[in-house]
Design an enzyme around this catalytic site. Structure first.
Site, short mmCIF file in Angstrom:
data_model
loop_
_atom_site.label_atom_id
_atom_site.label_comp_id
_atom_site.label_asym_id
_atom_site.label_seq_id
_atom_site.Cartn_x
_atom_site.Cartn_y
_atom_site.Cartn_z
NE ARG A 153 -3.69 -2.15 2.58
CZ ARG A 153 -4.75 -2.54 1.87
NH1 ARG A 153 -5.16 -1.82 0.84
NH2 ARG A 153 -5.41 -3.63 2.18
N GLY A 180 -8.34 1.58 -4.97
CA GLY A 180 -7.15 2.44 -4.87
C GLY A 180 -6.19 2.20 -6.02
CG ASP A 209 -14.87 -6.17 1.02
OD1 ASP A 209 -14.55 -7.25 1.53
OD2 ASP A 209 -14.51 -5.06 1.47
N GLY A 253 -15.71 -7.02 4.70
CA GLY A 253 -16.80 -6.21 4.17
C GLY A 253 -16.72 -4.83 4.78
CE1 TYR A 361 -4.63 -9.45 7.37
CE2 TYR A 361 -5.18 -9.76 9.68
CZ TYR A 361 -4.83 -8.93 8.64
OH TYR A 361 -4.68 -7.58 8.85
NE ARG A 364 -5.79 -10.33 3.67
CZ ARG A 364 -5.08 -9.21 3.59
NH1 ARG A 364 -5.69 -8.05 3.58
NH2 ARG A 364 -3.78 -9.24 3.52
P1 ATP Z 1 -7.90 -3.10 -1.29
O1 ATP Z 1 -9.23 -3.50 -1.79
O2 ATP Z 1 -7.13 -4.21 -0.73
O3 ATP Z 1 -7.96 -1.89 -0.41
P2 ATP Z 1 -6.76 -1.26 -3.11
O4 ATP Z 1 -6.26 -1.38 -4.50
O5 ATP Z 1 -7.91 -0.33 -2.90
O6 ATP Z 1 -7.10 -2.71 -2.62
P3 ATP Z 1 -4.99 0.51 -1.69
O7 ATP Z 1 -3.97 0.17 -0.66
O8 ATP Z 1 -6.06 1.46 -1.33
O9 ATP Z 1 -5.57 -0.89 -2.16
O10 ATP Z 1 -4.25 1.10 -2.98
C1 ATP Z 1 -3.27 0.36 -3.67
C2 ATP Z 1 -2.28 1.29 -4.31
O11 ATP Z 1 -2.95 2.28 -5.10
C3 ATP Z 1 -1.44 2.04 -3.30
O12 ATP Z 1 -0.12 2.06 -3.75
C4 ATP Z 1 -2.06 3.41 -3.27
O13 ATP Z 1 -1.17 4.42 -2.90
C5 ATP Z 1 -2.53 3.58 -4.71
N1 ATP Z 1 -3.64 4.54 -4.74
C6 ATP Z 1 -4.74 4.52 -3.95
N2 ATP Z 1 -5.56 5.56 -4.23
C7 ATP Z 1 -4.96 6.27 -5.20
C8 ATP Z 1 -5.28 7.47 -5.93
N3 ATP Z 1 -6.41 8.15 -5.68
N4 ATP Z 1 -4.41 7.90 -6.87
C9 ATP Z 1 -3.27 7.24 -7.11
N5 ATP Z 1 -2.90 6.10 -6.47
C10 ATP Z 1 -3.72 5.62 -5.54
MG MG Z 2 -9.52 -0.33 -1.49
#
Ligand code: ATP
Ligand code: MG
Length: 439
Positions: A153, A180, A209, A253, A361, A364
């Site tokens: 992350r 993200g 989720d 969730g 965990y 997942r």
């Molecule tokens: P999860 O469902 O497990 O949360 P995710 O993809 O949402 O998965 P995040 O940790 O939120 O997981 O984000 C993964 C990567 O994407 C991280 O490196 C984070 O910094 C990057 N990221 C998140 N939001 C943004 C954004 N708005 N713009 C650019 N990069 C982002």
């Molecule tokens: Mg996320």
């Protein structure tokens, strides 16, 4: 929903014959290839379609996934990157394997690089080396959970990521991750466009989720709720084996209670399901605690399933905190709920044997089940066809059982949630016998 929102960007015209042609024989039928301009209709009932009051060819629809006769990238010169980001989810390795096998075996692309630990893998200061992804390297990775590439992350600069892609002459980047990650992918695609480069960015959405909008189901979800149902069974065995037995199972969730609902329906042992979509009250005649105590007094035992994002309003005044990616940290509802149940039973002199189970965990990290094995490989095939034909800033998904292309913008526009007025929640109420809502 209008047609323009469903349109997927392309890098340019497709002029190269698909190498899949020989695979399909001398005269491939039209079913094997997707006709450019075809659509998977957004609406699927007569009422929905006729209420649009537009000619048939103007009905909104997603671009169908699948192989094109002409492609954008020349396979012999194409270099590909793959990255996994965010939390673990069953099926990540399957997607990586599916991408590599399709690229090499069917398109003849043989320079595929795995970037380590999410977006960190592109940034020089972390010093993560790239992994050469070959059919041999990925042969059996689907037998294990997790991701062979690792994940992370935390924000990384999209400019630096594109610097790395350009330096390595990467033409296609496959991004496997959640909301993200997809926002990150959109930022990368924006920089690519600003710089006038021709790099396709294609996502395979990951969310245990099941909260990505507009797709029937996300990969790993079925594996996850099947595993979660085992925890409900364990909680039920514990509860029925002790006087005043209560099992509390906390499931994933954060914003959507799909795992809690499906796991409950898969193993109908739960008496109460709590999801983020429906706030609930603990105290009072119509509150959860009284309901639960009466249930135990009457039947001797009870099982409560709680999604991690449920009841976040129960504790006030906690300091706000967030993880490295900026996601708000939730307070842990499971132990809090267990404590409140314990106090309430003690106050009323009702015997209680509470067992708390948090399998998050464990769920997942398990390998995908046969259904998700199939689903992930088909998503991977769809993603490769899309990228080879120059599609970008999009994700693959399944809409009303057909594989489709969807702009990233739409995939991150909102979250898919359980509809409290819908038939899924109705089925949960029928299975548990709980009231529509506590309080
Ligand atoms: P999860 O469902 O497990 O949360 P995710 O993809 O949402 O998965 P995040 O940790 O939120 O997981 O984000 C993964 C990567 O994407 C991280 O490196 C984070 O910094 C990057 N990221 C998140 N939001 C943004 C954004 N708005 N713009 C650019 N990069 C982002
Ligand atoms: Mg996320």
């Amino acid at each position: 929903m209008d047609g323009a929102e469903l349109e997927v960007r392309t890098l340019g015209p497709c002029r190269i014959d698909s190498p899949l042609l020989p695979l399909l024989g001398e005269r491939p039928t039209t079913q094997h290839y997707i006709d450019e301009g075809d659509k998977v209709l957004f609406d699927d009932t007569l009422t929905m379609i006729s209420s649009r009051k537009v000619p048939l060819d103007e009905l909104p629809g997603f671009e169908p996934a699948g192989p094109r006769r002409k492609i954008y990238f020349d396979p012999s010169k194409t270099r590909v990157g793959i990255v996994t980001c965010g939390g673990l989810c069953p099926g990540l390795n399957n997607v990586i394997r599916g991408l590599v096998l399709e690229l090499t075996n069917h398109y003849g692309v043989n320079r595929i690089f795995g970037f380590r630990h999410g977006y960190q893998g592109f940034i020089a200061k972390y010093g993560h080396s790239v992994v050469d992804l070959t059919p041999e390297r990925v042969a059996h990775i689907d037998e294990d959970g997790g991701t062979i590439l690792g994940t992370s992350r935390g924000q990384q600069d999209p400019g630096e990521i594109v610097d790395c892609l350009s330096r390595m002459n990467i033409n296609i980047l496959f991004v496997i991750g959640g909301d993200g990650t997809l926002r990150g992918a959109r930022a990368i695609a924006d920089v690519v466009t600003e710089r006038g480069e021709k790099i396709a960015v294609v996502g395979i959405p990951k969310t245990i989720d099941n909260d990505i909008p507009y797709i029937d189901q996300s990969f790993g979800f079925q594996t996850a709720f099947a595993k979660a149902a085992e925890s409900i069974r364990a909680a039920s065995a514990e509860a029925t084996s002790a006087p005043g037995g209560v099992g509390v199972v906390r499931l994933m969730g954060r914003h959507s209670g799909f795992i809690a609902c499906y796991a409950t329906l898969a193993k109908s042992d739960a008496d109460v399901v709590l999801i983020p979509e429906l706030p609930f009250t603990l105290e009072g005649e119509r509150g959860l605690l009284t309901y639960l105590r009466r249930r135990v007094e009457k039947r001797g035992h009870a099982v409560v399933v709680v999604a991690e994002g449920a009841g976040q309003d129960l504790v006030e005044g906690l300091p706000e905190s967030s993880d490295a990616s900026g996601n708000r940290k939730l307070f842990d509802i499971g132990p809090e709920l267990s404590r409140r149940i314990t106090d309430h039973f003690a106050e009323h002199g009702t015997e209680l044997n509470l067992k708390y189970i948090d399998p998050s965990y464990h769920i997942r990290s398990v390998p995908a089940n046969p259904y998700d094995n199939v689903y992930t490989i088909r998503l991977a095939h769809a993603a490769v066809h899309a990228a080879m034909s120059g599609r970008t800033e999009m994700v693959v998904g399944r809409w009303r059982r057909r594989f489709i292309h969807m702009p990233i913008e739409l995939a991150v526009s909102h979250r898919n949630q359980v509809d409290p007025a819908g038939d899924l929640w109705m089925s949960v109420l029928e299975a548990t016998g709980q009231p529509y809502r506590f309080g």
